[in-house]
Motif scaffolding. Structure first.
Motif, PDB file in Angstrom:
ATOM      1  N   UNK A  93       0.827  -1.203   0.000  1.00  0.00           N
ATOM      2  CA  UNK A  93       0.000   0.000   0.000  1.00  0.00           C
ATOM      3  C   UNK A  93       0.864   1.257   0.000  1.00  0.00           C
ATOM      4  N   UNK A  94       1.843   1.305   0.881  1.00  0.00           N
ATOM      5  CA  UNK A  94       2.730   2.474   0.943  1.00  0.00           C
ATOM      6  C   UNK A  94       3.574   2.579  -0.323  1.00  0.00           C
ATOM      7  N   UNK A  95       4.114   1.450  -0.780  1.00  0.00           N
ATOM      8  CA  UNK A  95       4.922   1.457  -1.999  1.00  0.00           C
ATOM      9  C   UNK A  95       4.126   1.887  -3.215  1.00  0.00           C
ATOM     10  N   UNK A  96       2.892   1.413  -3.327  1.00  0.00           N
ATOM     11  CA  UNK A  96       2.069   1.798  -4.474  1.00  0.00           C
ATOM     12  C   UNK A  96       1.694   3.274  -4.424  1.00  0.00           C
ATOM     13  N   UNK A  97       1.489   3.812  -3.224  1.00  0.00           N
ATOM     14  CA  UNK A  97       1.207   5.251  -3.106  1.00  0.00           C
ATOM     15  C   UNK A  97       2.409   6.079  -3.567  1.00  0.00           C
ATOM     16  N   UNK A  98       3.593   5.698  -3.112  1.00  0.00           N
ATOM     17  CA  UNK A  98       4.804   6.410  -3.530  1.00  0.00           C
ATOM     18  C   UNK A  98       5.024   6.282  -5.034  1.00  0.00           C
ATOM     19  N   UNK A  99       4.818   5.085  -5.558  1.00  0.00           N
ATOM     20  CA  UNK A  99       5.010   4.843  -6.987  1.00  0.00           C
ATOM     21  C   UNK A  99       3.981   5.614  -7.818  1.00  0.00           C
ATOM     22  N   UNK A 100       2.758   5.711  -7.324  1.00  0.00           N
ATOM     23  CA  UNK A 100       1.722   6.464  -8.029  1.00  0.00           C
ATOM     24  C   UNK A 100       2.048   7.952  -8.073  1.00  0.00           C
ATOM     25  N   UNK A 101       2.515   8.499  -6.958  1.00  0.00           N
ATOM     26  CA  UNK A 101       2.904   9.918  -6.931  1.00  0.00           C
ATOM     27  C   UNK A 101       4.042  10.163  -7.914  1.00  0.00           C
ATOM     28  N   UNK A 102       5.032   9.269  -7.912  1.00  0.00           N
ATOM     29  CA  UNK A 102       6.142   9.407  -8.854  1.00  0.00           C
ATOM     30  C   UNK A 102       5.633   9.307 -10.294  1.00  0.00           C
ATOM     31  N   UNK A 103       4.690   8.401 -10.550  1.00  0.00           N
ATOM     32  CA  UNK A 103       4.124   8.262 -11.889  1.00  0.00           C
ATOM     33  C   UNK A 103       3.367   9.496 -12.338  1.00  0.00           C
ATOM     34  N   UNK A 104       2.672  10.141 -11.409  1.00  0.00           N
ATOM     35  CA  UNK A 104       1.971  11.381 -11.748  1.00  0.00           C
ATOM     36  C   UNK A 104       2.958  12.476 -12.124  1.00  0.00           C
ATOM     37  N   UNK A 105       4.058  12.566 -11.397  1.00  0.00           N
ATOM     38  CA  UNK A 105       5.098  13.557 -11.702  1.00  0.00           C
ATOM     39  C   UNK A 105       5.720  13.255 -13.063  1.00  0.00           C
ATOM     40  N   UNK A 106       5.991  11.975 -13.320  1.00  0.00           N
ATOM     41  CA  UNK A 106       6.575  11.577 -14.604  1.00  0.00           C
ATOM     42  C   UNK A 106       5.628  11.919 -15.750  1.00  0.00           C
ATOM     43  N   UNK A 107       4.342  11.590 -15.609  1.00  0.00           N
ATOM     44  CA  UNK A 107       3.368  11.900 -16.665  1.00  0.00           C
ATOM     45  C   UNK A 107       3.277  13.390 -16.926  1.00  0.00           C
ATOM     46  N   UNK A 108       3.288  14.174 -15.866  1.00  0.00           N
ATOM     47  CA  UNK A 108       3.214  15.624 -16.020  1.00  0.00           C
ATOM     48  C   UNK A 108       4.443  16.157 -16.755  1.00  0.00           C
ATOM     49  N   UNK A 109       5.603  15.669 -16.373  1.00  0.00           N
ATOM     50  CA  UNK A 109       6.838  16.119 -17.027  1.00  0.00           C
ATOM     51  C   UNK A 109       6.881  15.695 -18.492  1.00  0.00           C
ATOM     52  N   UNK A 110       6.481  14.459 -18.762  1.00  0.00           N
ATOM     53  CA  UNK A 110       6.519  13.982 -20.151  1.00  0.00           C
ATOM     54  C   UNK A 110       5.480  14.677 -21.016  1.00  0.00           C
ATOM     55  N   UNK A 111       4.339  15.032 -20.444  1.00  0.00           N
ATOM     56  CA  UNK A 111       3.325  15.769 -21.207  1.00  0.00           C
ATOM     57  C   UNK A 111       3.837  17.140 -21.627  1.00  0.00           C
ATOM     58  N   UNK A 112       4.650  17.747 -20.773  1.00  0.00           N
ATOM     59  CA  UNK A 112       5.197  19.054 -21.150  1.00  0.00           C
ATOM     60  C   UNK A 112       6.380  18.923 -22.116  1.00  0.00           C
ATOM     61  N   UNK A 113       7.087  17.817 -22.055  1.00  0.00           N
ATOM     62  CA  UNK A 113       8.210  17.597 -22.982  1.00  0.00           C
ATOM     63  C   UNK A 113       7.757  17.120 -24.357  1.00  0.00           C
ATOM     64  N   UNK A 114       6.708  16.311 -24.392  1.00  0.00           N
ATOM     65  CA  UNK A 114       6.190  15.756 -25.635  1.00  0.00           C
ATOM     66  C   UNK A 114       4.757  16.200 -25.844  1.00  0.00           C
ATOM     67  N   UNK A 115       4.554  17.462 -26.247  1.00  0.00           N
ATOM     68  CA  UNK A 115       3.171  17.919 -26.451  1.00  0.00           C
ATOM     69  C   UNK A 115       2.536  17.198 -27.635  1.00  0.00           C
ATOM     70  N   UNK A 116       1.208  17.111 -27.608  1.00  0.00           N
ATOM     71  CA  UNK A 116       0.481  16.418 -28.685  1.00  0.00           C
ATOM     72  C   UNK A 116       0.399  17.247 -29.936  1.00  0.00           C
TER      73      UNK A 116
END
Length: 116
Positions: A93-116
């Motif tokens: 549970x704790x690991x998945x929460x940390x991994x999800x937060x990291x994934x949200x940050x990664x998605x946000x960063x990649x969306x700004x680097x690779x715009x549609x």
């Protein structure tokens, strides 16, 4: 290119979770790459089915049961792989929460680097 970047960054995020929290262990970067793929496949294929099957419980708990589903995906992936271990369900549970937060940050960063 975006998919490859997300995969590599997700593996690095999994290593970071293992470094930050002792309940999660990843033996190598290769193990993290494989674990990132397995977690991604579980979230793509199994998670929607589980969300639909547990919809009444999810509604009663106002969506908090989704954290349990995420933890199960994380724990099941660790159960399948040798180089990726999770101590118990609370660690998942704790690991998945940390991994999800990291994934949200990664998605946000990649969306700004690779715009549609």
């Amino acid at each position: 290119m975006k998919l490859l970047s997300k995969w590599l960054l997700s593996a690095m995020a999994l290593l970071a979770v293992a470094h930050l929290y002792s309940g999660v262990e990843v033996q190598s970067f290769g193990s993290a790459l494989i674990a990132a793929v397995v977690i991604g496949l579980f979230n793509t294929l199994l998670r929607p089915v589980l969300v639909i099957l547990t919809l009444p419980v999810t509604l009663i708990t106002l969506g908090l049961f989704l954290f349990v589903i995420n933890a199960l995906m994380f724990w099941w992936a660790a159960g399948l792989l040798d180089g990726f271990q999770v101590r118990d369900f609370s660690a998942a549970l704790i690991g998945s929460l940390l991994y999800t937060v990291a994934g949200m940050i990664i998605n946000s960063a990649l969306d700004s680097l690779f715009p549609k």
